[in-house]
Design an enzyme around this catalytic site. Structure first.
Site, short mmCIF file in Angstrom:
data_model
loop_
_atom_site.label_atom_id
_atom_site.label_comp_id
_atom_site.label_asym_id
_atom_site.label_seq_id
_atom_site.Cartn_x
_atom_site.Cartn_y
_atom_site.Cartn_z
N ASP A 177 0.80 -1.23 0.00
CA ASP A 177 0.00 0.00 0.00
C ASP A 177 0.84 1.29 0.00
OD1 ASP A 177 0.95 -0.67 2.51
OD2 ASP A 177 -0.77 0.14 3.58
N GLU A 260 10.90 -3.74 12.10
CA GLU A 260 12.08 -3.20 11.40
C GLU A 260 13.29 -3.27 12.31
OE1 GLU A 260 9.27 -1.55 12.00
OE2 GLU A 260 8.41 -0.78 10.13
C1 UGA Z 1 3.33 -0.60 9.33
C2 UGA Z 1 4.66 -1.05 8.75
O1 UGA Z 1 4.96 -0.36 7.56
C3 UGA Z 1 4.56 -2.52 8.45
O2 UGA Z 1 5.69 -2.94 7.78
C4 UGA Z 1 4.38 -3.20 9.75
O3 UGA Z 1 4.28 -4.58 9.52
C5 UGA Z 1 3.13 -2.69 10.43
O4 UGA Z 1 3.10 -1.28 10.51
C6 UGA Z 1 3.07 -3.18 11.84
O5 UGA Z 1 3.84 -2.66 12.64
O6 UGA Z 1 2.26 -4.06 12.15
P1 UGA Z 1 0.89 -0.46 8.29
O7 UGA Z 1 0.71 0.45 7.14
O8 UGA Z 1 0.45 0.03 9.62
O9 UGA Z 1 2.41 -0.87 8.33
O10 UGA Z 1 0.30 -1.91 8.06
P2 UGA Z 1 -0.36 -2.54 6.78
O11 UGA Z 1 -0.08 -1.76 5.56
O12 UGA Z 1 -1.76 -2.85 7.12
O13 UGA Z 1 0.43 -3.92 6.69
C7 UGA Z 1 1.79 -4.02 6.34
C8 UGA Z 1 1.97 -5.07 5.25
O14 UGA Z 1 1.53 -6.34 5.73
C9 UGA Z 1 1.15 -4.78 3.99
O15 UGA Z 1 1.90 -5.11 2.85
C10 UGA Z 1 -0.06 -5.70 4.13
O16 UGA Z 1 -0.55 -6.14 2.88
C11 UGA Z 1 0.49 -6.85 4.95
N1 UGA Z 1 -0.50 -7.45 5.87
C12 UGA Z 1 -1.31 -6.68 6.64
C13 UGA Z 1 -0.62 -8.82 5.94
O17 UGA Z 1 0.08 -9.55 5.23
N2 UGA Z 1 -1.55 -9.37 6.81
C14 UGA Z 1 -2.37 -8.62 7.59
O18 UGA Z 1 -3.19 -9.17 8.33
C15 UGA Z 1 -2.23 -7.23 7.49
MN MN Z 2 0.54 0.15 5.16
#
Ligand code: UGA
Ligand code: MN
Length: 321
Positions: A177, A260
């Site tokens: 995203d 990270e």
């Molecule tokens: C932030 C960080 O950029 C992420 O790298 C980190 O994993 C996350 O916070 C965290 O600390 O949990 P954020 O934008 O808040 O990211 O989270 P998302 O964009 O919802 O998810 C990060 C990535 O994991 C995305 O590529 C999403 O597709 C993936 N994701 C999300 C999954 O594979 N499973 C899930 O249940 C949710």
């Molecule tokens: Mn995100």
């Protein structure tokens, strides 16, 4: 590897001259006949060469990248993804960004038990070389009411793939995203160990960045430090593959907020002065931590009212959680 025809080199097609056989002037010895057949072979040779050149020009004009670009160090982009209404839109946007980048393998890893044909179809259509794998989040984290370690099992699966298949180049974790200027990909190819750079739209500070003082890394600027040694965003660093392979236990912890930091710590030993500072020594912003508005799941289609319409087809393209 699926998708993308970026590296197909032109086949060494044999020219028609060999397959023509020796039709005329079969050993009569006459000067006329010999001259004629030499002329004929010359004509065929020139014609074949011309056709070949035209075809080659056409082929090169269709090639997305010049040969010099394809020879650059490879990039491995690990993208965690998961099933939700926005999924195909996110992958499409990111995929067409990556399509501008040569010598890249896109590792798309879904937090799921099985692959989704709609995702595979989307990746095929984009045409970036990719591998599509699954790596479900462990059940205990899925059930928790607290923050979940999003994308961690996916990224660790990607690391496992790289340890098996990659020997050189650079790895980057690109969430599905976020927003990426393609120049950061060209810069990260040449990282020697770890590279870092600013990421826009992170917490209250509006940006997360290494602090550079007198040309040296001197701490981090981020709205939330949280006791981290490396308070950086997932979109703000990349790692050399050879260096990664010298750290066989490096992986990402299932620790929300510390993914990270935990991963970068697991790359120890790593001195601060071994960290390459990209994006004009961290004076520029080339990646952004963007977030897409969540959409409610699409309601079920009334198959009676809309039978025999296009909506029946479209309905099969919607990702429902
Ligand atoms: C932030 C960080 O950029 C992420 O790298 C980190 O994993 C996350 O916070 C965290 O600390 O949990 P954020 O934008 O808040 O990211 O989270 P998302 O964009 O919802 O998810 C990060 C990535 O994991 C995305 O590529 C999403 O597709 C993936 N994701 C999300 C999954 O594979 N499973 C899930 O249940 C949710
Ligand atoms: Mn995100």
């Amino acid at each position: 590897m699926k998708g993308g025809g970026a590296y197909i080199s032109i086949g060494s097609s044999t020219s028609g001259i060999n397959s023509m056989g020796s039709g005329s002037g079969s050993g009569s010895g006459s000067k006329m006949t010999l001259g004629k057949s030499v002329k004929m072979y010359l004509t065929i040779f020139i014609a074949t060469t011309c056709i070949y050149m035209v075809l080659y020009q056409y082929h090169m004009s269709r090639e997305p990248f010049a040969p010099s670009e394809v020879g650059k160090p490879p990039l491995y982009i690990i993208t965690p993804t998961y099933r939700r209404p926005e999924q195909l839109a996110e992958l499409t946007r990111l995929g067409y960004t990556l399509k501008h980048v040569a010598n890249l393998l896109w590792l798309v890893i879904e937090d799921a038990n099985k692959t989704n044909p709609l995702v595979a179809h989307t990746l095929d259509r984009i045409g970036v070389p990719y591998e599509y794998m699954v790596a479900p989040m462990p059940e205990k984290y899925k059930q928790t009411k607290k923050a979940k370690p999003r994308g961690v099992s996916n990224r660790n699966r990607g690391l496992e793939y790289l340890r098996q298949h990659a020997t050189e180049g650079v790895l980057y974790f690109a969430d599905d995203d976020n927003t990426y200027d393609i120049s950061i990909f060209e810069q990260m190819r040449y990282i020697s160990k770890v590279g870092m750079w600013p990421v826009g739209l992170v917490t209250k500070t509006g940006v997360s960045s290494p602090i550079i003082r007198n040309g040296k890394l001197d701490g981090y600027y981020d709205g939330w430090i949280g006791g981290r040694k490396y308070p950086v965003d997932m979109a703000g660093f990349a790692v050399n593959i050879k260096f990664l392979r010298q750290r066989p236990h490096a992986q990402m912890p299932f620790k929300p907020g510390y993914e990270e930091d935990g991963f970068l710590r697991s790359l120890a030993p790593l001195d601060n002065d071994e960290i390459d500072l990209l994006a004009d020594e961290c004076r520029d912003i080339l990646t952004w931590h963007t977030q897409t508005k969540k959409n409610p799941p699409a309601q079920a289609l009334n198959k009676t009212r809309y039978s025999n319409t296009n909506l029946v087809h479209i309905d099969k393209l919607l990702v429902r959680p």
